[in-house]
Design an enzyme around this catalytic site. Structure first.
Site, PDB file in Angstrom:
ATOM      1  N   CYS A 342       3.530  88.826  12.195  1.00 26.82           N
ATOM      2  CA  CYS A 342       3.044  88.411  13.516  1.00 26.82           C
ATOM      3  C   CYS A 342       3.899  88.928  14.670  1.00 26.82           C
ATOM      4  CB  CYS A 342       3.049  86.891  13.547  1.00 26.82           C
ATOM      5  SG  CYS A 342       4.701  86.244  13.258  1.00 26.82           S
ATOM      6  N   TYR A 371      20.251 100.302   2.830  1.00 30.08           N
ATOM      7  CA  TYR A 371      20.018  99.387   3.951  1.00 30.08           C
ATOM      8  C   TYR A 371      18.540  99.051   4.125  1.00 30.08           C
ATOM      9  CZ  TYR A 371      24.751 101.024   4.789  1.00 30.08           C
ATOM     10  OH  TYR A 371      26.077 101.345   4.632  1.00 30.08           O
TER      11      TYR A 371
END
Ligand code: LLP
Length: 418
Positions: A342, A371
């Site tokens: 969202c 990462y």
């Protein structure tokens, strides 16, 4: 080099069809290549063979147990940043005598644990930390080896969030303070001053900043030598850049050419802490197309992976190449590749030219070994995704998908709410 390639029209990891992996794992998922990890580790080892350095893989870049075990088998030690990483390295079978510990905020609990396990070096990042380690070591009747992490005040050309070697950054000890500390080493009864450490940042593609930083630290070491203080180790950190798009980073061999003469002249045992160079191109992230949306202004490819699974694009504006699992000919269209979360920051690519993909097609984000999974979160109540580990013709799950029960198991509703 990495071991993700097309055979015919299909994307493979080493000798395994990635579509076969996805059948077992579902999507999204990560896929890691054993051979790519070992190849990159070996490239550094070979380039620096003259001085036989201790290569401490920066496990913050990828701490999956299968990755750690692969690198232990290859002879690696680890650069750690927390007690959690230390415990995980030991769980994988690491030798504590090959572990170095850097962090600006080591807690008493972490220091005690690391002392008890007998790690090789504490890379100390401030004067109060040094006092604290001395006090704690005394309390446990131990003497511990430390390397002062020097902040050489050298700016490396990379994105601001990963620059660590200037005095505007929180890392390391400035040279003036380091000098003062080294004048009163006697004050620290439980510390053995064994080395110097420097790490100036990450994804650095040129040689100059490394040379500059190492030179500054060596000048400091030479001054210390004149006062009779002999060290054992020089830890030159990590930071070597890799290719995500069109970077032209130095190879391990070129890096060695640049810094070996300097390192040899010190006569010290060299420690290196590469993370991304070893793990970066050893992983991909696979996600499935859910929907295609065209709002008249933009096209969106909506996939089932989100920024919680891989946040580098939204966090740093990083580029990850995107390829379909099955090669497609024909016209390419410009689109944003976005996830279900969202937020508008939930994207993997903006205005990327991709072939005409359709619902259920699979795509892979490359360069997703460093990462990426380590920085994922459970935002939007999304569980960690599985990790498949490939070696030659074999693959197995080195992490299973987190379930709904996993996600709620640590939470409680306080009794007074019932
Ligand atoms: N040593 C120390 C003390 C470090 O702090 C780091 C990385 C390394 C070694 C390994 O650096 P490498 O060889 O991987 O560049 N999340 C960011 C990167 C953060 C790097 C943190 N420190 C990214 O996704 O680009």
């Amino acid at each position: 080099m990495h071991d993700f390639h097309y055979k015919g029209k299909e994307l493979f990891c080493e000798d395994v069809r990635i579509a076969d992996i996805v059948e077992k794992t579902g999507t999204p998922c990560y896929v890691y290549s054993h051979n790519t990890l070992v190849d990159h580790f070996t490239k550094i080892q070979r380039a620096f063979a003259d001085i036989n350095p201790l290569i401490c893989f920066a496990m913050k870049s990828n701490d999956n147990l299968a990755v750690l075990k692969t690198l232990i088998n290859a002879g690696a030690g680890f650069d750690i940043v927390s007690v959690g990483e230390l415990r995980k390295a030991l769980l994988a079978g690491a030798d504590p005598k090959k572990i170095v510990f850097a962090s600006v905020g080591k807690t008493e609990e972490e220091i005690v644990f690391a002392i008890k396990k007998g790690i090789l070096l504490f890379n100390v990042e401030s004067l109060p930390e040094l006092d604290e380690i001395n006090r704690i070591a005394g309390k446990h009747k131990k003497t511990v080896k430390v390397a002062l992490r020097i902040n050489p005040d050298v700016e490396a050309p990379t994105y601001s969030q990963v620059v660590t070697g200037t005095l505007k950054n929180k890392f390391g000890i400035d040279l003036n303070t380091a000098q003062k500390i080294m004048k009163q080493t006697k004050k620290y009864a439980h510390i053995r001053f064994s080395g110097l450490h420097v790490h100036i940042g990450s994804q650095i593609t040129t040689g100059e900043p490394f040379v500059e930083a190492i030179q500054r630290v060596i000048r400091f070491q030479e001054k210390l030598k004149k006062t009779g203080l002999e060290l054992e180790y020089l830890d030159i950190g990590g930071g070597l850049g890799i290719i995500y798009k069109d970077e032209q980073p130095q190879t391990a061999a070129r890096f060695a050419e640049n810094v070996l003469p300097l390192l040899k002249q010190t006569g010290l045992k060299i420690i290196m802490e590469p993370g991304r160079f070893i793990s970066g191109n050893a992983g991909i992230f696979v996600t499935r197309v859910l929907y295609l949306k065209d709002n008249g202004v933009k096209k969106f490819l909506i996939v089932d992976g989100g920024m919680n699974d891989l946040m580098r694009p939204t966090l740093y504006g990083s580029y990850h190449e995107i390829v379909p699992l099955i090669k497609k000919a024909g016209r390419r269209l410009k689109m944003d590749v976005v996830g279900p979360i969202c937020e508008s920051g939930d994207f993997f690519a903006k205005d990327r030219l991709l072939p005409a993909l359709k619902k259920n097609d699979l795509i892979a984000l490359l360069g997703a070994g460093a990462y990426c999974s380590v920085m994922s979160s459970n935002y939007n109540m999304r569980g960690n995704v599985p990790i498949a580990f490939v070696k030659g013709k074999k693959f197995d799950l080195s992490r299973i998908r987190q379930t709904f029960d996993d996600l709620v198991k640590d939470e409680r509703i306080p009794a007074f709410l019932n």
